[in-house]
Design an enzyme around this catalytic site. Structure first.
Site, mmCIF file in Angstrom:
data_model
loop_
_atom_site.group_PDB
_atom_site.id
_atom_site.type_symbol
_atom_site.label_atom_id
_atom_site.label_comp_id
_atom_site.label_asym_id
_atom_site.label_seq_id
_atom_site.Cartn_x
_atom_site.Cartn_y
_atom_site.Cartn_z
ATOM 1 C CB VAL A 76 61.146 25.452 24.354
ATOM 2 C CG1 VAL A 76 61.610 26.428 25.424
ATOM 3 C CG2 VAL A 76 61.132 24.042 24.907
ATOM 4 N N GLY A 132 46.068 29.375 20.545
ATOM 5 C CA GLY A 132 46.894 30.349 19.834
ATOM 6 C C GLY A 132 47.250 31.504 20.750
ATOM 7 C CE LYS A 184 46.720 22.005 21.439
ATOM 8 N NZ LYS A 184 47.569 22.093 20.311
ATOM 9 C CD GLU A 191 43.934 23.333 15.079
ATOM 10 O OE1 GLU A 191 43.934 23.392 16.319
ATOM 11 O OE2 GLU A 191 44.938 23.633 14.398
ATOM 12 C CE LYS A 261 54.032 25.798 13.270
ATOM 13 N NZ LYS A 261 52.615 26.180 13.542
HETATM 14 C C1 6PG Z 1 46.091 25.146 18.985
HETATM 15 C C2 6PG Z 1 46.652 24.787 17.622
HETATM 16 C C3 6PG Z 1 48.123 24.855 17.588
HETATM 17 C C4 6PG Z 1 48.713 24.358 16.262
HETATM 18 C C5 6PG Z 1 48.805 25.400 15.238
HETATM 19 C C6 6PG Z 1 49.442 24.969 13.911
HETATM 20 O O1 6PG Z 1 45.396 24.304 19.521
HETATM 21 O O2 6PG Z 1 46.328 26.256 19.490
HETATM 22 O O3 6PG Z 1 46.275 23.483 17.327
HETATM 23 O O4 6PG Z 1 48.591 24.064 18.627
HETATM 24 O O5 6PG Z 1 49.978 23.937 16.449
HETATM 25 O O6 6PG Z 1 47.575 25.947 15.013
HETATM 26 O O7 6PG Z 1 49.154 23.722 13.488
HETATM 27 P P1 6PG Z 1 49.517 23.291 11.976
HETATM 28 O O8 6PG Z 1 50.719 24.091 11.580
HETATM 29 O O9 6PG Z 1 49.827 21.847 11.998
HETATM 30 O O10 6PG Z 1 48.349 23.664 11.163
#
Ligand code: 6PG
Length: 474
Positions: A76, A132, A184, A191, A261
């Site tokens: 969630v 993802g 993470k 990332e 995010k």
């Molecule tokens: C992952 C990604 C994922 C992340 C989104 C969006 O490892 O699968 O890091 O967890 O939340 O890709 O991240 P942003 O909206 O902050 O770019």
């Protein structure tokens, strides 16, 4: 008749949750699912006949369908929703049951939940899950934190569903408490850095007049070499994508305002709290912030002048130069992220195995890349490695690539093209390798206005001096 001994339960059937359920079920486990909107649950189960899936309409039904100790994973939205679902679950669970939070939770929230649930006799795992939609379905990288004894119970499921590289599952017990979600978070910070570096390469190629298809070909070619990574691969594909309406490259039509995010910002805050420099990730987060100020940028573009960018004369040389600038900056970014993890590991006594973390990041996750093998090797050679840049492979790489790296940053600066992540990485490299920095003058300034004292190069360390500086007459 509803089942009473399903192996695994999952709450939250948004995209990640659905795909993770299908992944778990495809490995032969019986899976119960629950979503707060029962229609979503029913529709999901109906879409996947022939799987050992049980869609529970209520939470009591969901919990009753699970074998003891129950293994309940929450997918969630991070934040208060996680607490709300746990509150609802509590009256239904029994001591020894295991709750796994697979969202992007802030690690301090995970620590709080760990203490809360452990106090009630339950077991809690905060697990970072990366990859993802596709990763969740085919095999993500999983970063579980919590007690080792709980990891032992969950290990067969996690290892079955995780991505595999050379037969090795991309999951390892990260450490106690919030360690999994912490790692993470760092993954996400890295990332951000990787993505920004790629975007800076793109900006340079654009200024040199490369077409989107030409750029796609360059990234494709890079993906066959040392820079091989998921993000380079999807960049090639994104650049080659045409808009169905206009036939133009789709990227040209996408508004240049980046979203985020929050995990990158959390990484920055954590680095600041621990006085660790993560300037590449910092630059990446700030680049997203500045990009989002589109209206201000458009207004400023007519008032604040710079050179007219023209890298066309450099087109032929640029591919090799930018390749090296990207590679070197990436190494710096990882060195910084690893430094932050090492610092936090010592502070929190998590005993993070940085080589193992790099190993599980080789598959499933967003930053998966060939060069992570080299990081694992570097820590295998020297588990106490102080900074990744000092490992022989990376040291040689930085020494080898730096001429191109400097050329790219200089070219960008001369042409008024912002390359904040390339240049921040290079500045970190140059600072880190400087035996002497201008901080002597800074210490003089501090002592001048605040009598903060200073040490001297010609006296033993720990001996502090103060000067009666001349009076300032204004
Ligand atoms: C992952 C990604 C994922 C992340 C989104 C969006 O490892 O699968 O890091 O967890 O939340 O890709 O991240 P942003 O909206 O902050 O770019």
């Amino acid at each position: 008749m509803p089942p009473s001994n399903n192996d695994f339960g999952l709450i939250g059937l948004a995209v990640m949750g659905q795909n993770l359920v299908l992944n778990v079920a495809s490995r032969g486990f019986g899976v119960s699912v629950y979503n707060r909107t029962p229609e979503v649950t029913a529709a999901f189960v109906a879409r996947h006949p022939g799987q050992r899936l049980f869609g529970a309409a209520t939470l009591p039904e969901f919990v009753a369908s699970l074998a003891r100790p129950r293994k309940v994973m929450l997918m969630v939205k991070a934040g208060s929703a996680v607490d709300a679902v746990i509150e609802q679950l509590l009256p239904l669970l029994e001591p020894g049951d295991i709750v796994i939070d697979g969202g992007n939770s802030l690690y301090t929230d995970t620590e709080r939940r760990d203490a809360w649930l452990t106090g009630l006799g339950l077991r809690f795992i905060g697990a970072g899950v990366s990859g993802g939609e596709e990763g969740a379905r085919k095999g993500p990288a999983i970063m579980p934190g919590g007690p080792a004894s709980t990891w032992d119970v969950m290990r067969p499921v996690f290892e079955a569903i995780a991505a595999k590289v050379d037969g090795t599952p991309c999951v390892v017990h990260i450490g106690p408490g919030g360690a999994g979600h912490y790692v993470k978070m760092i993954h996400n910070g890295i990332e951000y850095g990787d993505m920004q570096l790629i975007c800076e390469a793109y900006a340079l190629f654009q200024a040199a007049g490369f077409s989107a298809d030409e750029m796609a070909a360059v990234f494709e070619q890079w993906n066959a070499g040392e820079l091989q990574s998921y993000l380079i691969q999807i960049t090639a594909k994104a650049l080659a994508q045409k808009d169905t309406e206009t036939g133009r490259p789709l990227v040209d039509l996408i508004l240049d305002k980046a979203g985020q995010k929050g995990t990158g910002q959390w990484t920055l805050l954590n680095a600041a709290e621990n006085a660790v420099v993560i300037s590449t990730i910092n630059a990446a987060v700030e680049a997203r912030v500045l990009s989002s100020q589109k209206a201000q940028r458009v207004a400023a573009s007519t008032q604040l002048h710079g050179p007219v960018a023209d890298l066309a004369p450099h087109k032929a040389a640029l591919v090799a130069q930018v390749h090296d600038a990207l590679y070197a900056s990436k190494v710096v970014s990882y060195a910084q992220g690893l430094d932050l993890m090492r610092t936090m590991s010592e502070k929190k006594q998590w005993a993070l195995d940085l080589g193992a973390i790099a190993r599980i990041w080789r598959g499933g996750c967003i930053i998966r890349a060939r060069f992570l093998n080299r990081i694992t090797e570097a820590y295998a050679q020297d588990p106490q490695l102080a900074n990744l840049m000092l490992a022989p492979f990376f040291r040689d790489l930085l020494n080898r690539t730096q001429l191109h790296w400097r050329a790219v940053v200089a070219l960008a600066v001369q042409n008024g093209i912002a390359v904040p992540a390339f240049s921040a990485s290079l500045a970190y490299y140059d600072s880190f390798r400087s035996a002497r920095l201008p901080a002597n003058l800074l210490q003089a300034q501090r002592d001048f206005f605040g009598a903060h004292t200073y040490e001297r190069i010609d006296k033993p360390a720990g001996q502090w001096f103060h000067t009666d500086w001349p009076e300032v007459i204004e």
